[in-house]
Design a protein around this motif. Structure first.
Motif, mmCIF file in Angstrom:
data_model
loop_
_atom_site.group_PDB
_atom_site.id
_atom_site.type_symbol
_atom_site.label_atom_id
_atom_site.label_comp_id
_atom_site.label_asym_id
_atom_site.label_seq_id
_atom_site.Cartn_x
_atom_site.Cartn_y
_atom_site.Cartn_z
ATOM 1 N N LEU A 70 -8.662 -11.282 8.486
ATOM 2 C CA LEU A 70 -8.298 -9.865 8.510
ATOM 3 C C LEU A 70 -6.799 -9.687 8.283
ATOM 4 O O LEU A 70 -6.367 -8.809 7.527
ATOM 5 N N ALA A 71 -6.005 -10.523 8.920
ATOM 6 C CA ALA A 71 -4.551 -10.424 8.775
ATOM 7 C C ALA A 71 -4.113 -10.711 7.342
ATOM 8 O O ALA A 71 -3.211 -10.047 6.817
ATOM 9 N N ARG A 72 -4.745 -11.696 6.696
ATOM 10 C CA ARG A 72 -4.407 -11.999 5.300
ATOM 11 C C ARG A 72 -4.708 -10.806 4.393
ATOM 12 O O ARG A 72 -3.918 -10.461 3.503
ATOM 13 N N ILE A 73 -5.853 -10.180 4.615
ATOM 14 C CA ILE A 73 -6.223 -9.015 3.793
ATOM 15 C C ILE A 73 -5.240 -7.872 4.027
ATOM 16 O O ILE A 73 -4.776 -7.228 3.076
ATOM 17 N N GLU A 74 -4.904 -7.616 5.275
ATOM 18 C CA GLU A 74 -3.946 -6.554 5.586
ATOM 19 C C GLU A 74 -2.594 -6.835 4.932
ATOM 20 O O GLU A 74 -1.955 -5.912 4.385
ATOM 21 N N ASP A 75 -2.148 -8.083 4.958
ATOM 22 C CA ASP A 75 -0.861 -8.422 4.337
ATOM 23 C C ASP A 75 -0.886 -8.151 2.834
ATOM 24 O O ASP A 75 0.087 -7.633 2.268
ATOM 25 N N LYS A 76 -2.002 -8.483 2.195
ATOM 26 C CA LYS A 76 -2.085 -8.248 0.753
ATOM 27 C C LYS A 76 -2.117 -6.757 0.442
ATOM 28 O O LYS A 76 -1.445 -6.295 -0.491
ATOM 29 N N LEU A 77 -2.883 -5.991 1.209
ATOM 30 C CA LEU A 77 -2.945 -4.546 0.990
ATOM 31 C C LEU A 77 -1.567 -3.909 1.183
ATOM 32 O O LEU A 77 -1.154 -3.047 0.394
ATOM 33 N N SER A 78 -0.866 -4.329 2.210
ATOM 34 C CA SER A 78 0.463 -3.770 2.481
ATOM 35 C C SER A 78 1.442 -4.108 1.368
ATOM 36 O O SER A 78 2.315 -3.296 1.031
ATOM 37 N N ALA A 79 1.310 -5.300 0.794
ATOM 38 C CA ALA A 79 2.190 -5.696 -0.302
ATOM 39 C C ALA A 79 1.886 -4.907 -1.566
ATOM 40 O O ALA A 79 2.797 -4.519 -2.308
ATOM 41 N N MET A 80 0.614 -4.641 -1.814
ATOM 42 C CA MET A 80 0.217 -3.915 -3.027
ATOM 43 C C MET A 80 0.459 -2.416 -2.890
ATOM 44 O O MET A 80 0.820 -1.755 -3.864
ATOM 45 N N ARG A 81 0.236 -1.881 -1.690
ATOM 46 C CA ARG A 81 0.338 -0.429 -1.483
ATOM 47 C C ARG A 81 1.179 -0.156 -0.234
ATOM 48 O O ARG A 81 0.650 0.258 0.811
ATOM 49 N N PRO A 82 2.484 -0.392 -0.303
ATOM 50 C CA PRO A 82 3.337 -0.168 0.875
ATOM 51 C C PRO A 82 3.197 1.258 1.408
ATOM 52 O O PRO A 82 3.210 2.227 0.651
ATOM 53 N N GLY A 83 3.019 1.365 2.704
ATOM 54 C CA GLY A 83 2.920 2.676 3.331
ATOM 55 C C GLY A 83 1.526 3.235 3.431
ATOM 56 O O GLY A 83 1.310 4.250 4.111
ATOM 57 N N ALA A 84 0.558 2.615 2.774
ATOM 58 C CA ALA A 84 -0.816 3.120 2.840
ATOM 59 C C ALA A 84 -1.434 2.798 4.196
ATOM 60 O O ALA A 84 -1.144 1.756 4.794
ATOM 61 N N ALA A 85 -2.275 3.698 4.680
ATOM 62 C CA ALA A 85 -2.954 3.481 5.964
ATOM 63 C C ALA A 85 -4.044 2.426 5.814
ATOM 64 O O ALA A 85 -4.779 2.412 4.822
ATOM 65 N N ILE A 86 -4.133 1.532 6.792
ATOM 66 C CA ILE A 86 -5.146 0.476 6.799
ATOM 67 C C ILE A 86 -5.887 0.541 8.123
ATOM 68 O O ILE A 86 -5.280 0.461 9.192
ATOM 69 N N LEU A 87 -7.209 0.697 8.056
ATOM 70 C CA LEU A 87 -8.044 0.782 9.254
ATOM 71 C C LEU A 87 -9.062 -0.349 9.233
ATOM 72 O O LEU A 87 -9.647 -0.646 8.191
ATOM 73 N N ARG A 88 -9.284 -0.970 10.370
ATOM 74 C CA ARG A 88 -10.342 -1.960 10.497
ATOM 75 C C ARG A 88 -11.603 -1.277 10.999
ATOM 76 O O ARG A 88 -11.553 -0.503 11.966
ATOM 77 N N THR A 89 -12.743 -1.581 10.377
ATOM 78 C CA THR A 89 -13.987 -0.926 10.789
ATOM 79 C C THR A 89 -15.169 -1.892 10.728
ATOM 80 O O THR A 89 -15.157 -2.883 9.999
ATOM 81 N N SER A 90 -16.201 -1.555 11.478
ATOM 82 C CA SER A 90 -17.531 -2.124 11.323
ATOM 83 C C SER A 90 -18.463 -0.950 11.066
ATOM 84 O O SER A 90 -18.382 0.078 11.747
ATOM 85 N N ILE A 98 -7.684 -1.080 -5.475
ATOM 86 C CA ILE A 98 -6.668 -1.032 -4.428
ATOM 87 C C ILE A 98 -5.395 -0.363 -4.925
ATOM 88 O O ILE A 98 -4.773 0.445 -4.218
ATOM 89 N N GLU A 99 -4.996 -0.648 -6.150
ATOM 90 C CA GLU A 99 -3.741 -0.123 -6.692
ATOM 91 C C GLU A 99 -3.716 1.406 -6.734
ATOM 92 O O GLU A 99 -2.653 2.020 -6.706
ATOM 93 N N PHE A 100 -4.890 2.040 -6.787
ATOM 94 C CA PHE A 100 -4.936 3.492 -6.898
ATOM 95 C C PHE A 100 -5.387 4.172 -5.607
ATOM 96 O O PHE A 100 -5.535 5.390 -5.568
ATOM 97 N N SER A 101 -5.605 3.388 -4.562
ATOM 98 C CA SER A 101 -6.122 3.958 -3.321
ATOM 99 C C SER A 101 -4.994 4.306 -2.360
ATOM 100 O O SER A 101 -3.905 3.741 -2.408
#
Length: 310
Positions: free
Chosen positions: A170-190, A151-154
């Motif tokens: 899903l919201a918890r995961i998004e919050d963690k990703l945003s904290a680790m990589r501010p500004g990175a795009a996050i998409l939900r998919t199946s 995640i740190e390099f993505s």
């Protein structure tokens, strides 16, 4: 030497822990790029070419495989550089690298710099796309440092398998990703359902401290996962195959493979306790089963005992 009259090849690194959906993502990209000339480098931690067998067949696709390790490790980094450079003078529109699910990408920029120096002007790094298994991420990230290191390099995140979890998760995961990589795009998919906009999303520069790098130096509290490859001819019925998988799966991160059972080819696709077996529909199977264990030698003994009883 790269021909300077040829267009620069965009390079995308696809990462994500074992079973998150990286091969599914590549197949989605193949569908989205009909007629494009694609270079695809597949890196598998084991010595069985399962992922290569699962790629869709299409005109204009050139593939290479690096097995038996992960490309950001000294064991394969030199081979990765050479493999990438071998595509420098080919007519390619996009180049995708599917990393091993156990990839630890801390040295990525150094390795890419070496490759680009060997083929100046041939490539442009467009970023790392990380596929996250929404169902397993929270448990895995607490015990395996490689999960968060990816995640740190993505630059872009696909929270995949969103249909398997709650909105709160899903919201918890998004919050963690945003904290680790501010500004990175996050998409939900199946099933990695994406569109071409994925390849145009901007990069986000890593901002790792020395303390961060030290934290990712190891594998986490459970240590380095251990892999096993089993031959394809030891189980002769679907019932016995399923029995074996259900007994072994809780002790593994990932099981995948293709076996001939009851006069048909079956594809095995297990992530943790989720066991899936279905008919293989490709044309070039690499027969065998590849497992990545949570418990190393203990699982080795368990496998031996189970196989002797079948």
């Amino acid at each position: 030497m790269h021909d300077s009259t040829k267009k620069v090849i965009p390079v995308y690194i696809l990462t994500g822990f074992l079973g998150a959906g990286k091969t599914t993502l590549i197949n989605r990209l193949i569908d989205l790029l009909p007629g494009a000339k694609l270079g695809i480098l597949i890196n598998d931690f084991g010595d069985l070419d399962v992922d290569a067998c699962l790629l869709k067949e299409a005109d204009g696709i050139m593939t290479a495989e690096l097995n038996g390790g992960q490309i950001f490790c000294s064991c394969l980094s030199g081979s990765f550089v050479d493999s990438l450079c071998s595509f420098a003078d080919k007519e390619i529109d996009y180049f995708f690298v599917e990393c091993s699910g156990l990839a630890k990408p801390t040295p990525i920029m150094d390795i890419l710099s070496e490759a680009f120096a060997k083929a100046p002007g041939a490539f442009e790094y467009k970023g790392m796309i990380c596929v996250i298994d929404a169902d397993t991420y929270e448990d895995l990230s607490s015990v395996l440092s490689a999960v968060d290191e990816q995640i740190e390099f993505s630059d872009v995140f696909l929270i995949n398998k969103m249909d398997l979890v709650s909105e709160d998760q899903l919201a918890r995961i998004e919050d963690k990703l945003s904290a680790m990589r501010p500004g990175a795009a996050i998409l939900r998919t199946s099933y990695c359902e994406i569109d071409m906009g994925l390849l145009s999303l901007p990069r986000v520069s890593p901002s790792l401290t020395d303390e961060d790098l030290a934290r990712y130096a190891g594998w986490g509290e459970q240590g380095r996962p251990v892999s096993f490859t089993l031959p394809a001819k030891w189980i002769h019925s679907r019932e016995k195959l399923l029995s074996f998988l259900h007994q072994v799966a809780p002790d593994t991160y990932r099981i995948k493979g293709i076996v001939a059972v009851d006069s048909e080819l079956l594809q095995i696709d297990c992530v943790g306790n989720r066991v899936h077996v279905h008919r293989y529909v490709g044309s070039k199977p690499a027969l065998g089963i590849f497992l990545v264990s949570k418990i190393g030698a203990v699982l080795d003994r368990k496998i031996s005992e189970l196989l002797s009883s079948l």
